[in-house]
Write an enzyme that holds these catalytic residues in place. Structure first.
Site, mmCIF file in Angstrom:
data_model
loop_
_atom_site.group_PDB
_atom_site.id
_atom_site.type_symbol
_atom_site.label_atom_id
_atom_site.label_comp_id
_atom_site.label_asym_id
_atom_site.label_seq_id
_atom_site.Cartn_x
_atom_site.Cartn_y
_atom_site.Cartn_z
ATOM 1 N N GLY A 34 0.843 -1.202 0.000
ATOM 2 C CA GLY A 34 0.000 0.000 0.000
ATOM 3 C C GLY A 34 0.872 1.244 0.000
ATOM 4 N N ARG A 68 -0.490 -1.537 -6.222
ATOM 5 C CA ARG A 68 -1.148 -1.956 -7.462
ATOM 6 C C ARG A 68 -0.838 -1.021 -8.627
ATOM 7 N NH1 ARG A 68 -6.691 -3.551 -4.786
ATOM 8 N NH2 ARG A 68 -6.352 -1.429 -4.106
ATOM 9 N N ASP A 244 -14.342 1.938 15.793
ATOM 10 C CA ASP A 244 -13.260 2.821 15.356
ATOM 11 C C ASP A 244 -12.420 3.332 16.532
ATOM 12 O OD1 ASP A 244 -11.912 4.350 13.306
ATOM 13 O OD2 ASP A 244 -12.879 6.140 14.134
ATOM 14 N N HIS A 249 -8.454 2.235 20.918
ATOM 15 C CA HIS A 249 -7.820 3.333 21.665
ATOM 16 C C HIS A 249 -8.406 3.537 23.065
ATOM 17 C CE1 HIS A 249 -6.379 3.958 17.708
ATOM 18 N NE2 HIS A 249 -7.353 4.725 17.261
HETATM 19 C C1 BG6 Z 1 -8.048 6.542 14.168
HETATM 20 C C2 BG6 Z 1 -9.500 6.522 13.804
HETATM 21 O O1 BG6 Z 1 -7.640 5.288 14.644
HETATM 22 O O2 BG6 Z 1 -7.815 7.513 15.159
HETATM 23 C C3 BG6 Z 1 -9.950 7.904 13.361
HETATM 24 O O3 BG6 Z 1 -9.717 5.591 12.771
HETATM 25 C C4 BG6 Z 1 -9.598 8.936 14.382
HETATM 26 O O4 BG6 Z 1 -11.336 7.917 13.088
HETATM 27 C C5 BG6 Z 1 -8.138 8.832 14.762
HETATM 28 O O5 BG6 Z 1 -9.868 10.209 13.833
HETATM 29 C C6 BG6 Z 1 -7.799 9.748 15.904
HETATM 30 O O6 BG6 Z 1 -6.433 9.779 16.048
HETATM 31 P P1 BG6 Z 1 -5.731 11.037 16.651
HETATM 32 O O7 BG6 Z 1 -4.307 10.627 16.822
HETATM 33 O O8 BG6 Z 1 -5.918 12.166 15.665
HETATM 34 O O9 BG6 Z 1 -6.449 11.314 17.925
#
Ligand code: BG6
Length: 487
Positions: A34, A68, A244, A249
């Site tokens: 990618g 690709r 997500d 997280h």
């Molecule tokens: C990503 C999510 O893992 O983390 C996103 O897929 C989100 O939707 C992002 O915006 C947030 O990351 P950060 O580091 O900007 O808080």
């Protein structure tokens, strides 16, 4: 040796150089699947460049992009140290021929750069291709570690979309990979302040004795974003905020706050403790989602390009969780995250219990602000401790004083990007900051009933703090969401 880094009004930070450990990885190559994509351009290559600037790339190193479409390898080379090589291989990710050519090219590059066959395979690919790519790498013999050097494979989330698919993916990957070869990225764990939760808790003697239900009133963890879903509808509309942000997280942040101290910072010891936290989370069966979780969607979301007109995907979630063990019994953890909110802010706020009695009558305990310790993860990293202190003037005059450590102010520079730390750790073979299979499984197991629960979807106007109904979660316990500080 102690070096004063920065002193300013109310701030003095010094660091003993002997306590900074950073090792350079051994020679290796990095294959980026990618390579012409967004993640590679936005995160992976800039992180490699910065590692190069800090002399933390291996002495002998190369990047081989795979993609690709036709792509100019010059953009891979840009910013890398002179000695590092960069090359590109065009091919279909599902065709055997690509992997046959990849093997030949890798052998050639490995010989040319004398990297002893050590290879990182970074799958910056849609998850639907994880299995195919790993399977074909395995079939081509590229994942065997006895053909010369080590082979590590990096996966971006999402790892499955529920418990069953995560387990199925684990079985598929297990055909070709040992757990020690698997690096599941959760970029929040690469953020400096997130790691600072561990440093603060376990490198100081003053916090751990009060880090429990006797002294902590509650914990709030938030990751608030101002941005909408932008052009990510293809992925986001089938994921939603629970998959997500929460499965990864948010639960990872919670585990760092709640875990028991491991006897050592060794990767598996730390990860063992995190898994125990997930197992101790109060299951939704004993904790009805309708009373403990609120889902929301920002107004206008179904009109975003690529989103189904009748989409019921949540873009906001708030929840009240409990960690059912001796340390945390009865302490609520309030979590919230969403898109299109008023301010971008990610933080962990630990609120301590109020004083039991007021010595300073007529002030009552309720007049005094409870102490808080806040880990500011975003937008500016730092740690702030709020205490009650005397104000100049009348004998009894108090206010909340915040002792604020701001990373930028202290170090004169922003902390390294999460990907920088994580890429370095992958090359070093350090899995501490990567999610282990059992943690992944437990987090899906915990979240699954919530994914299935038919909760009302509350609407909120973009630019607010999410749906009003989310206020009710802490309010039911006579508490309130914190307004993120302007920093
Ligand atoms: C990503 C999510 O893992 O983390 C996103 O897929 C989100 O939707 C992002 O915006 C947030 O990351 P950060 O580091 O900007 O808080």
């Amino acid at each position: 040796m102690t070096q004063d880094l920065r002193s300013g009004p109310g701030l003095r930070y010094s660091i003993r150089e002997s306590l900074c450990f950073e090792t350079k990885p051994e020679p290796c190559g990095m294959v980026i699947f990618g390579a012409s994509g967004d993640l590679c351009a936005r995160k992976i290559l800039p992180a490699l460049r910065r590692l190069g600037e800090r002399s933390l790339l291996p002495e002998r190193f190369f990047v081989l992009g795979v993609g690709r479409s036709a792509f100019d390898p010059a953009s891979l080379r840009k910013g890398l140290p002179q000695a590092a090589g960069a090359d590109y291989l065009q091919g279909d990710y599902t065709s055997e021929d690509t992997y046959r050519r990849l093997k030949l090219r890798l052998q050639e590059l490995s010989n040319r750069h004398d990297t002893r066959g050590n290879t990182v395979f970074y799958l910056a690919l849609p998850p639907a291709l994880f299995h195919d790519a790993t399977h074909r790498l395995g079939e081509a013999g590229l994942l065997e570690e006895d053909w010369g050097g080590w082979a590590r494979v990096v996966f971006e989330k999402p790892f499955g979309r529920d418990l069953a698919s995560a387990l199925a993916l684990a079985v598929e990957l297990g055909d070709h990979l040992k757990e020690s070869q698997v690096y599941r990225i959760d970029h929040y764990l690469g953020k400096d302040t997130v790691q600072n939760v561990l440093m603060l808790r376990f490198a100081n003697a003053i916090f751990e004795p009060i880090w429990n239900r006797d002294h902590i009133d509650h914990v709030q963890i938030s990751a608030l974003e101002t941005e909408s879903i932008g052009r990510r509808a293809g992925y986001y509309d089938s994921a939603g905020v629970l998959r997500d942000m929460f499965q990864n997280h948010m639960l990872q942040l919670l585990s760092l706050v709640a875990m028991e101290p491991p006897a050592s910072f060794a990767p598996d010891w730390l990860r063992d403790e995190k898994v125990k936290v997930f197992r101790a989370l109060r299951p939704w069966a004993d904790h009805p989602p309708i009373d403990n979780a609120v889902l929301g969607q920002y107004a206008g979301y179904p009109g975003e390009p690529g989103v189904a007109r009748d989409s019921r995907t949540p873009t906001f979630a708030a929840m009240r969780l409990f960690v059912d063990n001796w340390r945390w019994q009865g302490v609520p953890f309030y979590l919230r995250s969403g898109k299109s909110l008023r301010r971008r802010s990610a933080e962990i706020a630990v609120t301590f219990k109020p004083v039991p009695h007021s010595v300073f009558k007529p002030l009552l305990p309720a007049h005094l602000d409870a102490n808080t310790l806040v880990f500011h993860i975003q937008p500016r990293e730092g740690i702030a401790l709020t205490i009650e202190a005397k104000k100049p003037g009348p004998k009894i005059c108090m206010g909340a004083l915040t002792m604020d450590f701001d990373y930028l102010q202290a170090f004169g520079e922003h902390p390294p990007e999460a990907y920088e730390r994580l890429l370095l750790d992958i090359m070093l073979g350090d899995q501490t900051l990567f999610t282990r299979h059992d943690a992944l499984e437990e987090s899906w197991r915990f979240l699954e009933p919530l994914l299935k629960a038919e909760l009302p979807l509350r609407s909120y106007a973009p630019g607010y703090w999410g749906p009003q109904e989310s206020e009710a979660l802490p309010a039911a316990d006579n508490r309130a969401w914190r307004q993120p500080d302007e920093r």
